[in-house]
Design an enzyme around this catalytic site. Structure first.
Site: not given
Length: 177
Positions: A77, A107, A134
């Protein structure tokens, strides 16, 4: 980078590759109205594609694209981000909701080391038949099993076994499927 070795994320060659990827994403957008050109644009962007049925909604962001490999029936999406400094393997029949993020770069935790701009990347593997809700975030080095549902907004920090539902931050199992 792909082998898990340290790398300079600001290396000019890598910056050039990322710029090329942005051009390929733009080509994907231009090709959207023509199914044959669209399938070719996806194949040109990604490292491998399981079939010509993959759908990538816009907008989308990849660091490199060619380090991402998707299986058959892939759906992404809009507003998704894949930072593919290391390999990202996505199985068959996987669907991403909007704003899903997959990260491979890591990192350093030490601020002095962070200032060196030296990074490490760990691969991500997503099994077959996975639904990623989502806004979910998948962190470096994670393997997600087959048949998993990841709830919206989950932050997946560790491996997930087959056939479970995970939610939350950090993601945890709430249901066996």
């Amino acid at each position: 980078m792909l082998a898990g070795e340290d790398y300079d994320g600001f290396d000019p060659y890598l910056a050039e590759l990322r710029a090329r990827t942005r051009e390929q994403v733009a080509e994907l957008e231009r090709a959207r109205a023509n199914p044959k050109k669209y399938a070719v644009a996806i194949q040109n962007l990604l490292g491998s594609v399981g079939d010509d049925k993959a759908i990538i909604e816009s907008p989308v962001y990849f660091d490199y694209g060619h380090n991402t490999h998707v299986g058959k029936g892939f759906y992404m999406n809009s507003m998704c981000v894949i930072l593919d400094s290391a390999r990202v393997d996505i199985g068959d029949d996987v669907m991403f909701g909007p704003a899903v993020q997959v990260y491979t770069p890591q990192h350093p935790l030490d601020p002095a080391l962070r200032r060196t701009k030296i990074l490490k990347a760990l691969p991500v593997k997503i099994g077959d038949g996975v639904w990623v809700g989502g806004g979910a975030v998948i962190l470096p080095g994670v393997t997600i099993g087959d048949g998993v549902t990841i709830g919206a907004g989950a932050v997946v920090t560790k491996d997930v076994p087959d056939n479970v539902v995970v939610v939350g931050n950090p993601a945890h199992i709430v249901k066996l499927l």
